[in-house]
Motif scaffolding. Structure first.
Motif, short mmCIF file in Angstrom:
data_model
loop_
_atom_site.label_atom_id
_atom_site.label_comp_id
_atom_site.label_asym_id
_atom_site.label_seq_id
_atom_site.Cartn_x
_atom_site.Cartn_y
_atom_site.Cartn_z
N MET A 1 0.86 -0.95 -0.02
CA MET A 1 -0.06 -0.06 0.00
C MET A 1 0.64 1.42 -0.03
O MET A 1 2.05 1.18 0.50
N ARG A 2 0.44 2.35 -0.53
CA ARG A 2 0.95 3.72 -0.60
C ARG A 2 0.31 4.82 0.02
O ARG A 2 -0.99 4.82 -0.29
N MET A 3 0.92 5.74 0.65
CA MET A 3 0.18 6.80 1.30
C MET A 3 1.17 7.87 1.32
O MET A 3 2.29 7.75 1.73
N ARG A 4 0.67 9.13 1.22
CA ARG A 4 1.62 10.14 1.33
C ARG A 4 1.44 10.71 2.67
O ARG A 4 0.38 10.84 3.62
N VAL A 5 2.80 10.68 3.32
CA VAL A 5 2.88 11.28 4.88
C VAL A 5 4.12 12.07 4.82
O VAL A 5 5.12 11.84 4.32
N ASN A 6 3.97 13.19 5.77
CA ASN A 6 5.33 13.98 5.85
C ASN A 6 6.04 14.41 4.62
O ASN A 6 7.35 14.32 4.61
N GLY A 7 5.32 14.43 3.52
CA GLY A 7 5.95 14.96 2.28
C GLY A 7 6.59 14.08 1.53
O GLY A 7 7.22 14.49 0.51
N PHE A 8 6.21 12.95 1.70
CA PHE A 8 6.80 11.84 0.59
C PHE A 8 5.76 10.46 0.77
O PHE A 8 4.93 10.78 1.50
N GLU A 9 5.89 9.97 -0.18
CA GLU A 9 5.14 8.84 -0.65
C GLU A 9 5.83 7.58 0.21
O GLU A 9 6.78 7.14 -0.16
N MET A 10 4.93 7.02 1.25
CA MET A 10 5.53 5.98 2.02
C MET A 10 4.86 4.55 1.36
O MET A 10 3.44 4.53 1.09
N VAL A 11 5.43 3.68 1.15
CA VAL A 11 5.00 2.43 1.15
C VAL A 11 5.00 1.43 2.14
O VAL A 11 5.93 1.51 2.82
N TYR A 12 4.00 0.70 2.33
CA TYR A 12 4.15 -0.10 3.56
C TYR A 12 3.19 -1.38 3.37
O TYR A 12 2.16 -1.53 2.73
N GLU A 13 3.49 -2.45 4.06
CA GLU A 13 2.31 -3.46 4.37
C GLU A 13 1.44 -3.27 5.54
O GLU A 13 1.88 -2.74 6.51
N ASP A 14 0.26 -3.58 5.40
CA ASP A 14 -0.52 -3.57 6.45
C ASP A 14 -1.67 -4.85 6.44
O ASP A 14 -2.56 -4.91 5.31
N PHE A 56 14.40 4.36 1.41
CA PHE A 56 14.45 2.89 1.48
C PHE A 56 13.36 2.16 0.79
O PHE A 56 12.31 2.71 0.66
N GLY A 57 13.63 1.09 -0.03
CA GLY A 57 12.47 0.35 -0.69
C GLY A 57 11.91 1.14 -1.61
O GLY A 57 12.61 1.70 -2.48
N GLU A 58 10.76 1.21 -1.64
CA GLU A 58 10.01 1.83 -2.43
C GLU A 58 9.26 3.24 -2.18
O GLU A 58 8.74 3.81 -2.81
N SER A 59 9.78 3.51 -0.91
CA SER A 59 9.26 4.83 -0.52
C SER A 59 9.96 5.95 -1.03
O SER A 59 11.34 5.81 -1.54
N GLY A 60 9.36 7.12 -1.06
CA GLY A 60 10.04 8.54 -1.53
C GLY A 60 11.16 8.74 -0.53
O GLY A 60 11.48 8.46 0.59
N MET A 61 11.94 9.97 -1.06
CA MET A 61 12.99 10.70 -0.26
C MET A 61 13.04 11.99 -0.63
O MET A 61 13.62 12.46 -1.39
N PRO A 62 12.27 12.51 0.34
CA PRO A 62 12.35 14.15 0.10
C PRO A 62 13.74 14.74 0.63
O PRO A 62 14.32 13.93 1.03
N THR A 63 13.66 15.83 -0.18
CA THR A 63 15.26 16.58 0.07
C THR A 63 15.43 17.08 1.53
O THR A 63 14.11 17.07 2.42
N GLY A 64 16.45 17.11 2.11
CA GLY A 64 16.87 17.82 3.40
C GLY A 64 17.19 16.78 4.28
O GLY A 64 17.35 15.49 4.01
N MET A 65 17.75 17.11 5.32
CA MET A 65 18.36 16.49 6.19
C MET A 65 17.57 15.29 7.05
O MET A 65 16.47 15.71 7.17
N VAL A 66 18.03 14.13 7.13
CA VAL A 66 17.27 13.34 8.13
C VAL A 66 17.85 12.77 9.48
O VAL A 66 19.32 12.66 9.58
N THR A 67 17.17 12.90 10.40
CA THR A 67 17.85 12.11 11.67
C THR A 67 16.75 11.30 12.16
O THR A 67 15.79 10.81 11.48
N ILE A 68 17.25 10.51 13.31
CA ILE A 68 16.46 9.33 13.90
C ILE A 68 15.07 10.04 14.08
O ILE A 68 13.95 9.34 13.98
N GLU A 69 15.30 11.30 14.59
CA GLU A 69 13.75 11.77 14.95
C GLU A 69 13.00 12.00 13.64
O GLU A 69 11.69 11.79 13.90
#
Ligand code: MLT
Length: 263
Positions: A1-14, A56-69
């Motif tokens: 499944m895919r859904m837009r969250v926090n400015g990118f398309e996230m792919v996930y199993e549910d 990672f995987g099929e999820s998108g990657m918006p620009t900008g720094m990434v932290t664990i948070e």
């Protein structure tokens, strides 16, 4: 499944269903297919949710720094979007760094924690240097070059000897991750906070799991977390290294089933 969250398309199993929501957060450099044995094997007792982290995987990657948070906030946004108030939050290795951060930030959303082949301590100065070197390697030679450095530690000698399909799957999964995501996650891991003090504040049921042969994050890390987290359970899985859920799925899934009974 895919859904837009926090400015990118996230792919996930549910897996859907009415069981306990179980959020499975993959490690580095993996994707949601790391959890294929759990998505398929636990859906009778849990609503299994397994996202591809950003980059990672099929999820998108918006620009900008990434932290664990950042990853942590993505996980919260996913739960929000799925209308899940509380979940059992499970993370393997880097996923465990995210799970601990999730507890720090949003503990009211956590019904239980599973910390799999992970650690609470931050990178040492030498470890940080290694992250920078790996980032250069990923940019110059691609993800497969970074993955090749850790492949021998990823799986147990028993897995290498008897499960060629698992070896092939792990090799392909680590080699195919996008360079941008890999570099961003290396920087996020390098700069992560120390979660050691957090451990003594954890008050939800917690299962600590480690492959007995893990050399990337040794069993001693699991033992220290287990000692520090009041009432936690510790399971060491034989004939497995860094990926016990893939190497010994039957044993791993039974441990999760038992744990879900007490959350
Ligand atoms: C992982 O599996 O997520 C990594 O080994 C974690 C790390 O490099 O610290």
């Amino acid at each position: 499944m895919r859904m837009r969250v926090n400015g990118f398309e996230m792919v996930y199993e549910d897996s859907g269903g009415s069981g306990v929501p179980l959020l499975l957060i993959h490690g580095f450099p993996f994707d949601r297919t790391l959890w294929k044995e759990q998505v398929g094997g636990l859906s009778d007792v849990a609503r299994v949710i397994a996202p591809d982290l950003r980059g990672f995987g099929e999820s998108g990657m918006p620009t900008g720094m990434v932290t664990i948070e950042t990853f942590t906030d993505d996980m919260r946004a996913l739960l929000d979007a799925l209308n899940i108030q509380k979940a059992v939050v499970a993370g393997l290795s880097m996923g465990g760094y995210i799970a601990l951060t999730f507890y720090r930030q949003y503990k009211e959303r956590v019904r239980g924690l599973m910390l799999v082949d992970t650690r609470a301590v931050p990178d040492s100065p030498e470890g940080k240097k290694g992250r920078d070197e790996n980032a250069v390697l990923a940019r110059e030679k691609g993800t497969a070059a970074v993955a090749a450095k850790t492949l021998s530690g990823l799986l147990s000698p028993q897995t290498f000897a008897t499960q060629p399909d698992v070896v092939e799957m792990a090799t392909a999964m680590t080699a195919r991750q996008p360079v941008e995501g890999v570099v961003a996650a290396l920087m996020a891991m390098r700069d992560r906070l120390d979660s050691t003090a957090l451990l003594t504040t954890i008050s939800v049921p917690t299962l600590v799991v480690s492959g007995g042969d893990d050399t990337l994050i040794p069993v001693t890390e699991a033992e220290s977390m287990h000692k520090a987290i009041r009432g936690s359970q510790l399971i060491i899985i034989p004939d497995a290294a860094h990926l016990p859920n893939l190497e010994q799925p039957r044993v791993f899934n039974q441990a999760v089933r038992d744990f879900l009974k007490i959350v």
